[in-house]
Design an enzyme around this catalytic site. Structure first.
Site, PDB file in Angstrom:
ATOM      1  N   THR A  83      -2.446 -82.922 -44.614  1.00 12.44           N
ATOM      2  CA  THR A  83      -1.406 -83.104 -45.639  1.00 12.44           C
ATOM      3  C   THR A  83      -1.819 -84.131 -46.699  1.00 12.44           C
ATOM      4  O   THR A  83      -2.442 -85.151 -46.383  1.00 12.44           O
ATOM      5  CB  THR A  83      -0.113 -83.569 -44.947  1.00 12.44           C
ATOM      6  N   GLU A 369       4.070 -80.285 -38.315  1.00 10.86           N
ATOM      7  CA  GLU A 369       3.506 -79.002 -37.855  1.00 10.86           C
ATOM      8  C   GLU A 369       4.181 -77.831 -38.564  1.00 10.86           C
ATOM      9  O   GLU A 369       4.279 -76.738 -38.020  1.00 10.86           O
ATOM     10  CB  GLU A 369       3.627 -78.847 -36.333  1.00 10.86           C
TER      11      GLU A 369
HETATM   12  C1  LIG Z   1       5.270 -85.753 -25.793  1.00  7.68           C
HETATM   13  C2  LIG Z   1       5.402 -85.394 -27.244  1.00  7.68           C
HETATM   14  C3  LIG Z   1       4.178 -84.658 -27.760  1.00  7.68           C
HETATM   15  C4  LIG Z   1       4.475 -83.971 -29.053  1.00  7.68           C
HETATM   16  C5  LIG Z   1       3.260 -83.267 -29.563  1.00  7.68           C
HETATM   17  C6  LIG Z   1       3.154 -83.324 -31.030  1.00  7.68           C
HETATM   18  C7  LIG Z   1       2.068 -84.238 -31.444  1.00  7.68           C
HETATM   19  C8  LIG Z   1       1.841 -84.202 -32.905  1.00  7.68           C
HETATM   20  C9  LIG Z   1       2.987 -84.633 -33.709  1.00  7.68           C
HETATM   21  C10 LIG Z   1       2.903 -84.714 -34.989  1.00  7.68           C
HETATM   22  C11 LIG Z   1       1.628 -84.443 -35.703  1.00  7.68           C
HETATM   23  C12 LIG Z   1       1.842 -83.651 -36.889  1.00  7.68           C
HETATM   24  C13 LIG Z   1       0.809 -83.039 -37.433  1.00  7.68           C
HETATM   25  C14 LIG Z   1       0.951 -82.208 -38.642  1.00  7.68           C
HETATM   26  O1  LIG Z   1       2.006 -82.073 -39.192  1.00  7.68           O
HETATM   27  S1  LIG Z   1      -0.466 -81.461 -39.166  1.00  7.68           S
HETATM   28  C15 LIG Z   1      -0.051 -80.624 -40.625  1.00  7.68           C
HETATM   29  C16 LIG Z   1       0.813 -79.432 -40.357  1.00  7.68           C
HETATM   30  N1  LIG Z   1       0.921 -78.674 -41.551  1.00  7.68           N
HETATM   31  C17 LIG Z   1       1.508 -77.521 -41.566  1.00  7.68           C
HETATM   32  O2  LIG Z   1       2.029 -77.046 -40.576  1.00  7.68           O
HETATM   33  C18 LIG Z   1       1.450 -76.797 -42.862  1.00  7.68           C
HETATM   34  C19 LIG Z   1       2.312 -75.574 -42.882  1.00  7.68           C
HETATM   35  N2  LIG Z   1       1.702 -74.546 -43.708  1.00  7.68           N
HETATM   36  C20 LIG Z   1       0.972 -73.546 -43.183  1.00  7.68           C
HETATM   37  O3  LIG Z   1       0.767 -73.454 -41.989  1.00  7.68           O
HETATM   38  C21 LIG Z   1       0.426 -72.525 -44.127  1.00  7.68           C
HETATM   39  O4  LIG Z   1       0.052 -73.008 -45.317  1.00  7.68           O
HETATM   40  C22 LIG Z   1       1.389 -71.365 -44.325  1.00  7.68           C
HETATM   41  C23 LIG Z   1       1.410 -70.599 -43.007  1.00  7.68           C
HETATM   42  C24 LIG Z   1       2.797 -71.813 -44.665  1.00  7.68           C
HETATM   43  C25 LIG Z   1       0.922 -70.446 -45.469  1.00  7.68           C
HETATM   44  O5  LIG Z   1      -0.453 -70.317 -45.412  1.00  7.68           O
HETATM   45  P1  LIG Z   1      -1.330 -69.560 -46.528  1.00  7.68           P
HETATM   46  O6  LIG Z   1      -2.754 -69.685 -46.259  1.00  7.68           O
HETATM   47  O7  LIG Z   1      -0.862 -69.906 -47.870  1.00  7.68           O
HETATM   48  O8  LIG Z   1      -1.025 -68.182 -46.103  1.00  7.68           O
HETATM   49  P2  LIG Z   1      -0.213 -66.968 -46.525  1.00  7.68           P
HETATM   50  O9  LIG Z   1       1.235 -67.224 -46.466  1.00  7.68           O
HETATM   51  O10 LIG Z   1      -0.794 -66.426 -47.772  1.00  7.68           O
HETATM   52  O11 LIG Z   1      -0.640 -66.126 -45.298  1.00  7.68           O
HETATM   53  C26 LIG Z   1      -1.900 -65.576 -45.171  1.00  7.68           C
HETATM   54  C27 LIG Z   1      -1.917 -64.818 -43.883  1.00  7.68           C
HETATM   55  O12 LIG Z   1      -2.244 -65.742 -42.852  1.00  7.68           O
HETATM   56  C28 LIG Z   1      -1.287 -65.681 -41.828  1.00  7.68           C
HETATM   57  N3  LIG Z   1      -1.230 -66.990 -41.197  1.00  7.68           N
HETATM   58  C29 LIG Z   1      -0.765 -68.131 -41.729  1.00  7.68           C
HETATM   59  N4  LIG Z   1      -0.877 -69.119 -40.838  1.00  7.68           N
HETATM   60  C30 LIG Z   1      -1.458 -68.587 -39.754  1.00  7.68           C
HETATM   61  C31 LIG Z   1      -1.826 -69.121 -38.494  1.00  7.68           C
HETATM   62  N5  LIG Z   1      -1.610 -70.394 -38.166  1.00  7.68           N
HETATM   63  N6  LIG Z   1      -2.405 -68.306 -37.599  1.00  7.68           N
HETATM   64  C32 LIG Z   1      -2.601 -66.995 -37.866  1.00  7.68           C
HETATM   65  N7  LIG Z   1      -2.252 -66.428 -39.062  1.00  7.68           N
HETATM   66  C33 LIG Z   1      -1.676 -67.224 -39.965  1.00  7.68           C
HETATM   67  C34 LIG Z   1      -0.029 -65.281 -42.541  1.00  7.68           C
HETATM   68  O13 LIG Z   1       0.898 -64.758 -41.647  1.00  7.68           O
HETATM   69  C35 LIG Z   1      -0.553 -64.257 -43.510  1.00  7.68           C
HETATM   70  O14 LIG Z   1      -0.779 -63.063 -42.812  1.00  7.68           O
HETATM   71  P3  LIG Z   1      -0.729 -61.678 -43.594  1.00  7.68           P
HETATM   72  O15 LIG Z   1       0.683 -61.557 -44.097  1.00  7.68           O
HETATM   73  O16 LIG Z   1      -1.033 -60.682 -42.535  1.00  7.68           O
HETATM   74  O17 LIG Z   1      -1.711 -61.742 -44.698  1.00  7.68           O
HETATM   75  C1  LIG Z   2       6.311 -87.826 -38.564  1.00  8.73           C
HETATM   76  C2  LIG Z   2       5.328 -86.956 -39.286  1.00  8.73           C
HETATM   77  C3  LIG Z   2       4.032 -86.857 -38.812  1.00  8.73           C
HETATM   78  C4  LIG Z   2       3.077 -86.106 -39.503  1.00  8.73           C
HETATM   79  N1  LIG Z   2       1.791 -86.060 -39.055  1.00  8.73           N
HETATM   80  C5  LIG Z   2       0.862 -85.391 -39.759  1.00  8.73           C
HETATM   81  C6  LIG Z   2      -0.509 -85.385 -39.345  1.00  8.73           C
HETATM   82  O1  LIG Z   2      -0.880 -85.970 -38.329  1.00  8.73           O
HETATM   83  N2  LIG Z   2      -1.410 -84.734 -40.104  1.00  8.73           N
HETATM   84  C7  LIG Z   2      -1.056 -84.067 -41.240  1.00  8.73           C
HETATM   85  O2  LIG Z   2      -1.933 -83.505 -41.878  1.00  8.73           O
HETATM   86  N3  LIG Z   2       0.229 -84.030 -41.647  1.00  8.73           N
HETATM   87  C8  LIG Z   2       1.194 -84.677 -40.942  1.00  8.73           C
HETATM   88  N4  LIG Z   2       2.503 -84.658 -41.356  1.00  8.73           N
HETATM   89  C9  LIG Z   2       2.865 -83.928 -42.579  1.00  8.73           C
HETATM   90  C10 LIG Z   2       3.648 -82.665 -42.287  1.00  8.73           C
HETATM   91  O3  LIG Z   2       2.857 -81.696 -41.686  1.00  8.73           O
HETATM   92  C11 LIG Z   2       4.262 -82.152 -43.572  1.00  8.73           C
HETATM   93  O4  LIG Z   2       5.171 -83.114 -44.050  1.00  8.73           O
HETATM   94  C12 LIG Z   2       4.928 -80.821 -43.346  1.00  8.73           C
HETATM   95  O5  LIG Z   2       3.974 -79.808 -43.162  1.00  8.73           O
HETATM   96  C13 LIG Z   2       5.903 -80.440 -44.487  1.00  8.73           C
HETATM   97  O6  LIG Z   2       5.246 -80.406 -45.683  1.00  8.73           O
HETATM   98  P1  LIG Z   2       5.771 -81.169 -46.991  1.00  8.73           P
HETATM   99  O7  LIG Z   2       5.980 -82.582 -46.622  1.00  8.73           O
HETATM  100  O8  LIG Z   2       4.820 -80.820 -48.043  1.00  8.73           O
HETATM  101  O9  LIG Z   2       7.182 -80.542 -47.282  1.00  8.73           O
HETATM  102  P2  LIG Z   2       7.570 -79.693 -48.551  1.00  8.73           P
HETATM  103  O10 LIG Z   2       6.851 -78.381 -48.470  1.00  8.73           O
HETATM  104  O11 LIG Z   2       7.406 -80.467 -49.779  1.00  8.73           O
HETATM  105  O12 LIG Z   2       9.099 -79.442 -48.246  1.00  8.73           O
HETATM  106  C14 LIG Z   2      10.172 -79.919 -49.055  1.00  8.73           C
HETATM  107  C15 LIG Z   2      11.283 -78.851 -49.072  1.00  8.73           C
HETATM  108  O13 LIG Z   2      10.815 -77.699 -49.751  1.00  8.73           O
HETATM  109  C16 LIG Z   2      11.068 -76.533 -48.985  1.00  8.73           C
HETATM  110  N5  LIG Z   2       9.991 -75.558 -49.245  1.00  8.73           N
HETATM  111  C17 LIG Z   2       8.662 -75.799 -49.382  1.00  8.73           C
HETATM  112  N6  LIG Z   2       7.989 -74.670 -49.598  1.00  8.73           N
HETATM  113  C18 LIG Z   2       8.886 -73.679 -49.581  1.00  8.73           C
HETATM  114  C19 LIG Z   2       8.798 -72.268 -49.729  1.00  8.73           C
HETATM  115  N7  LIG Z   2       7.637 -71.629 -49.918  1.00  8.73           N
HETATM  116  N8  LIG Z   2       9.929 -71.543 -49.668  1.00  8.73           N
HETATM  117  C20 LIG Z   2      11.107 -72.145 -49.460  1.00  8.73           C
HETATM  118  N9  LIG Z   2      11.253 -73.485 -49.289  1.00  8.73           N
HETATM  119  C21 LIG Z   2      10.158 -74.234 -49.359  1.00  8.73           C
HETATM  120  C22 LIG Z   2      11.085 -77.013 -47.558  1.00  8.73           C
HETATM  121  O14 LIG Z   2      11.861 -76.146 -46.730  1.00  8.73           O
HETATM  122  C23 LIG Z   2      11.710 -78.388 -47.688  1.00  8.73           C
HETATM  123  O15 LIG Z   2      13.102 -78.243 -47.656  1.00  8.73           O
HETATM  124  C24 LIG Z   2       3.464 -85.408 -40.678  1.00  8.73           C
HETATM  125  C25 LIG Z   2       4.783 -85.483 -41.135  1.00  8.73           C
HETATM  126  C26 LIG Z   2       5.707 -86.250 -40.454  1.00  8.73           C
HETATM  127  C27 LIG Z   2       7.114 -86.337 -40.978  1.00  8.73           C
END
Ligand SMILES: CCCCCCCC/C=C\C/C=C/C(=O)SCCNC(=O)CCNC(=O)[C@H](O)C(C)(C)COP(=O)(O)OP(=O)(O)OC[C@H]1O[C@@H](n2cnc3c(N)ncnc32)[C@H](O)[C@@H]1OP(=O)(O)O
Ligand SMILES: Cc1cc2nc3c(=O)[nH]c(=O)nc-3n(C[C@H](O)[C@H](O)[C@H](O)COP(=O)(O)OP(=O)(O)OC[C@H]3O[C@@H](n4cnc5c(N)ncnc54)[C@H](O)[C@@H]3O)c2cc1C
Length: 609
Positions: A83, A369
């Site tokens: 991110t 996530e």
């Molecule tokens: C005891 C407690 C323990 C708790 C454990 C938790 C520990 C960790 C806690 C916090 C850590 C946090 C970490 C993070 O947050 S890391 C960052 C996470 N970020 C995200 O999740 C970002 C979300 N966005 C996306 O995943 C993607 O950008 C998207 C899916 C929204 C869109 O992707 P994009 O490339 O733009 O794709 P399209 O929409 O164009 O889709 C293309 C195609 O690909 C398919 N697809 C997308 N994602 C996946 C996937 N993961 N696997 C397989 N296929 C995927 C999608 O469906 C499209 O398919 P098509 O329609 O057939 O073409």
């Molecule tokens: C506690 C915490 C831990 C994290 N840890 C990690 C980490 O370890 N590594 C890492 O890489 N990231 C991490 N993140 C980041 C996290 O993965 C992102 O914040 C998350 O994926 C959401 O993305 P954003 O912040 O860009 O939200 P945005 O996409 O900016 O969302 C803002 C609003 O816009 C809306 N929106 C966005 N796109 C669309 C769409 N296409 N259609 C309709 N509505 C839409 C959403 O629903 C939301 O209401 C962490 C976040 C938090 C809060």
């Protein structure tokens, strides 16, 4: 604790946990449990759940041999830096660049804008020595999209950032303690160089000459680490929901209000149907999420084995299920924890109820996530694709298999005649299938009215999300029913689980009645029979409610709640907790002489005048 104390104490706990894991020693699964009982977000989460899996999933054999032994012994500590300040959900929109320089055989990592700064990665701010960084790969002026790279961030001798790297913590987050034990960080690169072999090259490569070689496997495998974590988040939702429900159920049995006859004792609040109607569906959800979590773990293991054998057929479904269920269960759990706080009345608002902290630490699960709405839209895309292929000869499989019976499900009428029919698994399932399919087909029909599909999709986003949620709820209900059909040990346990399963299903019908009625999946008479059955189920669950939360086997220490104590000794302990507050260290508070006394004296003077 202050933020600094909290952070340092979490380091202490994490390192102690790691020591125990090695000394005992603990298996991988046991280690995860130990982390769970540590009960505080910290760098270990990201190291073990994201950094190591990213290398395992995206690294070549050589890269794994080089990096995994170091990571496994924690000689390096890693995080997952995807991110950025400007983009989180839209991964394809990331701005950090990794430009290949054939002269030096290196990648130059650079943050061209402020919005390209990495922002949020846990463990990045203060702890990690390394990170998997996601950046746009550029070779010979051509942008190949986002790829993963292993990058050393800090000097291994004194922990200072390497030249070309600016790094720090992003600041205080929601709540007092909660997620503030974690050093979510920011990071900027100023033309920072890494060797070519630090691009994760299992999925695609850059040769010594600077040629980009895309792989023949789906590029979405780059998102594999997120799929893996989303799967674990579903089981964790059950753990968190169970914790809140345990507190609220025990306290509801202790708390009495109204209903005293002739000076007798008052009614336990758990006996009010309104309390049951709010609480028991959450109790049922805690069990439901556990079973769907077990199933999702199976699905994930299955898809992983298939991927290893280059079978990518079930990847879209695994993505849709992990994304949709992560979204649905974390939203329900966040709302559920807050509802449990309200179920505990005023005392639920006290920190010592354990609920405010649980809410504060849990609620970001709706965002990390993958934002929950963005993830449901992925499910919706998958559903629209499946609907568009109906009749093409390709039978839908897995969780969309029910769509293969579209002809029947689109025109069938529910045969529920009496309240008890709502305990018939086939009838309940058909109701959920009809509603999910009809919502999906209605979206598909509306989409087809647009010339431009993407524009139509944008216009219908809200309906699409609702259709996706309906599909996910069907999965949870169906997996609960499958669980009941399997072997369940323990006398009477099956009956209790049956009650919970139907409470789960029928409360969803009640909550989403508009969907069920507008799709003609049931009639209003059948809806009222469902409510009738629901009330009867509450009566059956009531005598066992406390036993059903005791079954989670949470210790008082783990619950950390005066209201959820196993012995129910709530009131004396509330006093004990209150007296521990530093404000009660002195009878007259700090500030009395400065503010209160002059104020009162001034009033006394004016009164005399
Ligand atoms: C005891 C407690 C323990 C708790 C454990 C938790 C520990 C960790 C806690 C916090 C850590 C946090 C970490 C993070 O947050 S890391 C960052 C996470 N970020 C995200 O999740 C970002 C979300 N966005 C996306 O995943 C993607 O950008 C998207 C899916 C929204 C869109 O992707 P994009 O490339 O733009 O794709 P399209 O929409 O164009 O889709 C293309 C195609 O690909 C398919 N697809 C997308 N994602 C996946 C996937 N993961 N696997 C397989 N296929 C995927 C999608 O469906 C499209 O398919 P098509 O329609 O057939 O073409
Ligand atoms: C506690 C915490 C831990 C994290 N840890 C990690 C980490 O370890 N590594 C890492 O890489 N990231 C991490 N993140 C980041 C996290 O993965 C992102 O914040 C998350 O994926 C959401 O993305 P954003 O912040 O860009 O939200 P945005 O996409 O900016 O969302 C803002 C609003 O816009 C809306 N929106 C966005 N796109 C669309 C769409 N296409 N259609 C309709 N509505 C839409 C959403 O629903 C939301 O209401 C962490 C976040 C938090 C809060």
């Amino acid at each position: 604790m202050t933020r600094k104390e909290l952070f340092k104490n979490t380091l202490r706990k994490s390192v102690h946990a790691w020591k125990l894991i090695n000394e005992l020693p603990l298996s991988d699964d046991e280690s995860l449990m130990l982390r769970h009982f540590m009960d505080q977000p910290g760098f270990l989460d990201l190291h073990w759940r994201m950094f190591v899996p990213a290398i395992k999933g995206q690294g070549t054999e050589e890269q794994k041999q080089k990096w995994l032994p170091l990571a496994n012994k924690m000689q390096i500590i890693g995080c997952y830096a995807q991110t950025e300040l400007g983009h989180g959900s839209n991964v394809q929109g990331l701005e950090t660049t990794a430009t290949f320089d054939p002269q030096t055989d290196q990648f130059i990592l650079h943050s061209p804008t402020q919005t390209s700064s990495k922002w949020w990665p846990g463990g990045l701010g203060k702890v990690s020595t390394h990170a998997v960084i996601y950046a746009r790969l550029i070779t010979d002026g051509k942008d190949h999209g986002v790829h993963g790279f292993i990058v050393q961030l800090r000097n291994m001798d004194d922990h200072s950032p390497l030249p070309g790297i600016t790094i720090g913590d992003i600041g205080v987050k929601f709540g007092n303690g909660a997620y503030n034990s974690m050093d979510n960080g920011f990071l900027m690169f100023d033309k920072f160089c890494i060797p070519r072999d630090q691009m994760l090259m299992r999925l695609s490569k850059v040769t010594r000459e600077g040629k980009y070689v895309p792989s023949d496997v789906p590029r979405q495998l780059m998102y594999g680490t997120m799929v893996s974590v989303r799967q674990t988040i579903v089981s964790n939702a059950s753990i968190a929901m169970a914790r809140a429900v345990c507190i609220a159920t025990r306290y509801s049995a202790v708390r009495r209000q109204f209903g005293s006859q002739n000076g007798g004792i008052e009614t336990q609040v758990i006996d009010y149907k309104t309390q049951q109607n709010r609480l028991f569906p959450l109790l049922a959800s805690a069990y439901a999420f556990r079973f769907v979590g077990e199933w999702l773990k199976w699905l994930y293991t299955d898809v992983t084995q298939r991927l290893e054998a280059s079978d990518f057929a079930t990847l879209p479904e695994a993505h849709a299920c992990t994304a949709g269920l992560k979204s649905m269960t974390t939203s329900a759990t966040s709302d559920g924890i807050e509802e449990c706080r309200k179920l505990c009345g005023g005392h639920g608002y006290l920190w010592c109820s354990g609920l405010p902290e649980l809410f504060a630490v849990y609620v970001p699960a709706c965002t990390y996530e993958g934002d929950n709405v963005v993830l449901q839209l992925q499910v919706a895309r998958f559903l629209m694709k499946t609907v568009s292929q109906l009749g093409s000869g390709k039978a839908p499989a897995g969780t969309t298999a029910y769509m293969g019976r579209a002809k029947h499900l689109l025109q069938c009428r529910s045969s529920i005649r009496k309240a008890e029919d709502w305990l018939n698994p086939a009838m309940v399932l058909e109701t959920f299938e009809a509603r999910a399919l009809r919502m999906a087909v209605s979206c598909a029909n509306n989409l087809s009215k647009f010339e431009n599909q993407e524009q139509g999709f944008s216009e219908l986003l809200a309906d699409l999300v609702e259709a996706a949620i309906a599909h996910c709820q069907l999965i949870v209900v169906s997996k609960f029913i499958v669980k009941l059909e399997g072997e369940i040990k323990g006398k009477g346990v099956k009956n209790q689980l049956k009650n919970l399963c139907y409470i789960y299903a029928l409360h969803l019908i009640h909550k989403h009645l508009g969907d069920f009625l507008s799709t003609n999946s049931i009639t209003s008479e059948q809806a009222s029979l469902a409510n009738h059955q629901l009330r009867s189920l509450y009566t059956q669950v009531r005598p066992n409610a406390v036993a059903l939360v005791d079954a989670f086997d949470y210790t008082d220490h783990y619950l950390g709640s005066v209201l959820g104590r196993y012995d129910g000794n709530v009131y004396p302990k509330l006093f004990e907790e209150a007296l521990k507050d530093p404000l009660n260290d002195t009878v007259v508070p700090d500030g009395y002489h400065e503010y209160i006394r002059p104020l009162i004296k001034q009033h006394l003077r004016s009164a005399r005048l």
